[in-house]
Design a protein around this motif. Structure first.
Motif, PDB file in Angstrom:
ATOM      1  N   UNK A 196       0.829  -1.212   0.000  1.00 31.33           N
ATOM      2  CA  UNK A 196       0.000   0.000   0.000  1.00 31.33           C
ATOM      3  C   UNK A 196       0.865   1.265   0.000  1.00 31.33           C
ATOM      4  N   UNK A 197       0.444   2.267  -0.772  1.00 27.25           N
ATOM      5  CA  UNK A 197       1.248   3.496  -0.917  1.00 27.25           C
ATOM      6  C   UNK A 197       0.551   4.749  -0.381  1.00 27.25           C
ATOM      7  N   UNK A 198      -0.532   4.576   0.376  1.00 29.52           N
ATOM      8  CA  UNK A 198      -1.317   5.745   0.781  1.00 29.52           C
ATOM      9  C   UNK A 198      -0.566   6.711   1.685  1.00 29.52           C
ATOM     10  N   UNK A 199       0.479   6.257   2.353  1.00 28.96           N
ATOM     11  CA  UNK A 199       1.183   7.144   3.287  1.00 28.96           C
ATOM     12  C   UNK A 199       2.377   7.843   2.648  1.00 28.96           C
ATOM     13  N   UNK A 200       2.438   7.849   1.326  1.00 27.52           N
ATOM     14  CA  UNK A 200       3.542   8.552   0.655  1.00 27.52           C
ATOM     15  C   UNK A 200       3.634  10.023   1.058  1.00 27.52           C
ATOM     16  N   UNK A 201       2.508  10.766   1.182  1.00 28.20           N
ATOM     17  CA  UNK A 201       2.629  12.173   1.603  1.00 28.20           C
ATOM     18  C   UNK A 201       3.248  12.335   2.993  1.00 28.20           C
ATOM     19  N   UNK A 202       2.890  11.459   3.930  1.00 29.99           N
ATOM     20  CA  UNK A 202       3.484  11.549   5.263  1.00 29.99           C
ATOM     21  C   UNK A 202       4.977  11.257   5.213  1.00 29.99           C
ATOM     22  N   UNK A 203       5.369  10.250   4.423  1.00 34.96           N
ATOM     23  CA  UNK A 203       6.793   9.946   4.292  1.00 34.96           C
ATOM     24  C   UNK A 203       7.550  11.127   3.688  1.00 34.96           C
ATOM     25  N   UNK A 204       6.950  11.764   2.673  1.00 33.25           N
ATOM     26  CA  UNK A 204       7.585  12.929   2.048  1.00 33.25           C
ATOM     27  C   UNK A 204       7.727  14.069   3.056  1.00 33.25           C
ATOM     28  N   UNK A 205       6.717  14.268   3.884  1.00 33.86           N
ATOM     29  CA  UNK A 205       6.775  15.321   4.898  1.00 33.86           C
ATOM     30  C   UNK A 205       7.898  15.065   5.896  1.00 33.86           C
ATOM     31  N   UNK A 206       8.017  13.828   6.355  1.00 38.72           N
ATOM     32  CA  UNK A 206       9.070  13.493   7.313  1.00 38.72           C
ATOM     33  C   UNK A 206      10.462  13.635   6.692  1.00 38.72           C
ATOM     34  N   UNK A 207      10.568  13.293   5.413  1.00 38.78           N
ATOM     35  CA  UNK A 207      11.843  13.507   4.715  1.00 38.78           C
ATOM     36  C   UNK A 207      12.165  14.993   4.635  1.00 38.78           C
ATOM     37  N   UNK A 208      11.167  15.798   4.266  1.00 38.25           N
ATOM     38  CA  UNK A 208      11.376  17.247   4.150  1.00 38.25           C
ATOM     39  C   UNK A 208      11.779  17.857   5.490  1.00 38.25           C
ATOM     40  N   UNK A 209      11.309  17.251   6.573  1.00 40.17           N
ATOM     41  CA  UNK A 209      11.666  17.750   7.907  1.00 40.17           C
ATOM     42  C   UNK A 209      13.043  17.262   8.360  1.00 40.17           C
ATOM     43  N   UNK A 210      13.683  16.429   7.521  1.00 43.97           N
ATOM     44  CA  UNK A 210      15.049  16.021   7.785  1.00 43.97           C
ATOM     45  C   UNK A 210      15.217  14.818   8.692  1.00 43.97           C
ATOM     46  N   UNK A 211      14.199  13.956   8.771  1.00 42.20           N
ATOM     47  CA  UNK A 211      14.256  12.827   9.697  1.00 42.20           C
ATOM     48  C   UNK A 211      14.865  11.558   9.120  1.00 42.20           C
ATOM     49  N   UNK A 212      14.991  11.464   7.781  1.00 43.78           N
ATOM     50  CA  UNK A 212      15.313  10.164   7.210  1.00 43.78           C
ATOM     51  C   UNK A 212      16.681   9.652   7.646  1.00 43.78           C
ATOM     52  N   UNK A 213      17.680  10.502   7.672  1.00 43.15           N
ATOM     53  CA  UNK A 213      19.025  10.022   7.995  1.00 43.15           C
ATOM     54  C   UNK A 213      19.068   9.420   9.394  1.00 43.15           C
ATOM     55  N   UNK A 214      18.458  10.087  10.362  1.00 43.54           N
ATOM     56  CA  UNK A 214      18.468   9.571  11.736  1.00 43.54           C
ATOM     57  C   UNK A 214      17.659   8.282  11.841  1.00 43.54           C
ATOM     58  N   UNK A 230      19.729   5.475  10.321  1.00 43.05           N
ATOM     59  CA  UNK A 230      20.853   5.112  11.186  1.00 43.05           C
ATOM     60  C   UNK A 230      20.391   4.217  12.342  1.00 43.05           C
ATOM     61  N   UNK A 231      19.220   4.487  12.868  1.00 43.57           N
ATOM     62  CA  UNK A 231      18.743   3.738  14.035  1.00 43.57           C
ATOM     63  C   UNK A 231      18.050   2.433  13.646  1.00 43.57           C
ATOM     64  N   UNK A 232      17.252   2.458  12.576  1.00 35.35           N
ATOM     65  CA  UNK A 232      16.401   1.303  12.259  1.00 35.35           C
ATOM     66  C   UNK A 232      16.876   0.499  11.065  1.00 35.35           C
ATOM     67  N   UNK A 233      17.792   1.057  10.258  1.00 31.78           N
ATOM     68  CA  UNK A 233      18.211   0.398   9.027  1.00 31.78           C
ATOM     69  C   UNK A 233      17.247   0.603   7.874  1.00 31.78           C
ATOM     70  N   UNK A 234      16.159   1.340   8.092  1.00 32.01           N
ATOM     71  CA  UNK A 234      15.105   1.501   7.094  1.00 32.01           C
ATOM     72  C   UNK A 234      15.040   2.941   6.596  1.00 32.01           C
ATOM     73  N   UNK A 235      14.376   3.112   5.459  1.00 26.83           N
ATOM     74  CA  UNK A 235      14.144   4.429   4.874  1.00 26.83           C
ATOM     75  C   UNK A 235      12.709   4.861   5.138  1.00 26.83           C
ATOM     76  N   UNK A 236      12.438   6.129   4.928  1.00 28.94           N
ATOM     77  CA  UNK A 236      11.077   6.636   5.090  1.00 28.94           C
ATOM     78  C   UNK A 236      10.297   6.362   3.814  1.00 28.94           C
ATOM     79  N   UNK A 237       9.577   5.256   3.820  1.00 25.18           N
ATOM     80  CA  UNK A 237       8.815   4.819   2.652  1.00 25.18           C
ATOM     81  C   UNK A 237       7.497   4.219   3.137  1.00 25.18           C
TER      82      UNK A 237
END
Length: 493
Positions: free
Chosen positions: A103-121, A124-131
């Motif tokens: 399911x891809x319905x949460x793409x806008x939320x993932x994009x928002x979190x990326x724009x806020x600069x959260x993906x790198x952290x 680093x902690x979970x091994x996963x990307x914001x997707x």
């Protein structure tokens, strides 16, 4: 107490139960389809009660064939990962449809979190990307959009879990656990942390009381109720489907790599006890955990594999069965320039383009169903080649690739993988290694074998090997066509 292992394999398109011996022999199997719900483009849902009822029906059927509950010593469960079920912990009833991993319905939320600069952290902690692939944003969507889910959270009766957690809850009459391999796919578990992290829960606004206890992948993890199965039977193995398949393939040493071609395609390389870190958009994940001690894997996830063939069959009507693709591929010398990018649910690793859409390129009046069928199979090797390059860039060049899953039974595709990757491809005689891996975990958890290595040595069967046999210029021409088509699948900025 019996000597056989009941495996419940709750997949994406079907759910199954199998009975294995401690020697790895498959004795009985039952399977039921799962209804796929597509309420909007990009949305994929399951009925959680249907998953439970059909899994239970399969379990009861194979247990009866095996001689009843007394023949079963232990249960192993493996499941479609990342899919989220919300249910009431008191009544045990689902509160909404399950949101499926595709399911891809949460793409806008993932994009928002990326724009806020959260993906790198987060990576680093979970091994996963914001997707949207991962569970936490699905949990957030259910809390934000389903009144029954919000109400259950307010009265502290909400359970949010992946499918293995749901099945254990129903089997046991109330246990609320999730194994470390599935928990590592939620965006809420640090790879080096024992349980779900309060800070990550806060980032995604997930109430920690709604989450399960994180347990090992093998050991005595819960007990199925006699009221449900006819006898109290310990659950001794739990793992996400791809981790289970890695175990089933015997990839227990660092560097050993498997690829499962089912609904999607998932490649894992064993990292031993080293916490994985990727610089090329691969994923780190927990492979197994015993007595709190973890083994890890580096993973590349492709969203569409066998589901592409299913789409060609069901939506385009070009084939009557998936098995036809092999004969069609062999009936022509090449695809006639036809290339398929199967981005029907966006693109996964290493591209991670949630908005990408599928492409069929190179059509002409000479193109027919044989060319399209062959291009669909070729797409598996093209996607895998992209992942091989990313793994190599992360310092994990594959020496050989062990394949499994329904699509791997296609000899033409297996040989094409070897040709395009330039390495040997190995396929076990028994390709349903997801269920087999769950049987291995349960066998060790129940004490039938002292270790996973011992269990693999005793239970794993014969293997067929495919060696590369393709000229370099042919390979490069195909990859050039693939890259052109890939560029067309990704929306322009």
């Amino acid at each position: 107490m019996g000597e056989r292992i009941l495996v419940l394999d709750a997949g994406t398109t079907s759910t199954r139960a199998m009975v294995f011996g401690a020697d790895g022999a498959l004795h009985h199997m039952a399977q039921r389809p799962l209804t796929q719900h597509y309420p909007r483009p990009g949305w994929v849902e399951h009925d959680a009660d249907e998953i439970w009822q059909r899994t239970l029906a399969c379990a009861r059927e194979v247990m009866a064939s095996a001689g009843g509950a007394g023949a079963i010593a232990a249960i192993g469960i493996t499941n479609q990962r990342e899919t989220v079920v919300a249910w009431d912990r008191n009544s045990g009833e689902p509160l909404a449809r399950a949101i499926v991993w595709q399911d891809r319905r949460t793409a806008p939320l993932c994009a928002q979190l990326k724009d806020e600069g959260h993906e790198r952290a987060v990576q680093r902690r979970t091994g996963l990307l914001l997707d949207p692939y991962f569970s936490a944003t699905k949990m957030r969507w259910l809390l934000d959009n389903e009144a029954a889910v919000r109400a259950a959270a307010e009265r502290r009766a909400l359970a949010l879990g992946t499918v293995e957690s749901w099945l254990v809850h129903k089997l046991s009459g109330g246990a609320f656990v999730t194994d470390a391999s599935n928990a590592s796919r939620t965006l809420l578990l640090p790879l080096d942390g024992a349980g779900f992290d309060p800070g990550l829960c806060a980032l995604f606004d997930i109430p920690p009381p709604a989450l399960a206890d994180v347990v090992d992948t093998h050991g005595t993890l819960a007990v199925a109720s006699a009221d449900v199965l006819g006898a109290a039977i310990p659950v001794c193995g739990l793992a996400g489907d791809q981790q289970a398949a890695t175990v089933g393939q015997g990839c227990l040493a660092p560097g050993e790599t498997k690829a499962t071609y089912g609904t999607g395609a998932f490649i894992l390389t064993n990292q031993g006890d080293r916490v994985p870190a990727s610089g090329h958009r691969l994923l780190g994940t927990v492979l197994t955990q015993r007595e709190g001690r973890r083994r890890y894997a580096l993973e590349g996830s492709v969203f569409v594999a066998g589901s592409l063939v299913q789409w060609i069959r069901d939506s385009l009507g070009l084939i009557g069965s998936a098995a036809e693709t092999e004969a069609l591929a062999r009936s022509i010398p090449d695809s006639g320039g036809v290339t398929i990018v199967p981005a029907l649910s966006g693109l996964g690793a290493p591209h991670w383009q949630a908005d990408a859409r599928g492409v069929i390129a190179g059509l002409s009046f000479a193109s027919g169903r044989a060319q399209i069928a062959r291009a669909a199979l070729e797409a598996m090797a093209h996607q895998t080649h992209d992942l091989a390059a990313a793994f190599a860039a992360d310092g994990e060049s594959w020496q050989a690739l062990r394949i499994d899953g329904g699509m791997s039974a296609n000899d033409w595709m297996a040989q094409d993988l070897a040709n395009m990757l330039g390495i040997a491809v190995e396929r076990p005689d028994f390709v349903e290694t997801t269920a087999f891996g769950a049987a291995i975990l349960a066998a060790v958890g129940a004490g039938f074998h002292a270790s996973l290595d011992d269990a693999v040595g005793a239970m794993r069967g014969a293997v067929r090997r495919f060696e590369p046999a393709m000229a370099g210029d042919v390979r490069e021409e195909r990859l050039a066509r693939w890259r052109r088509a890939l560029a067309a699948a990704v929306p322009a900025d």
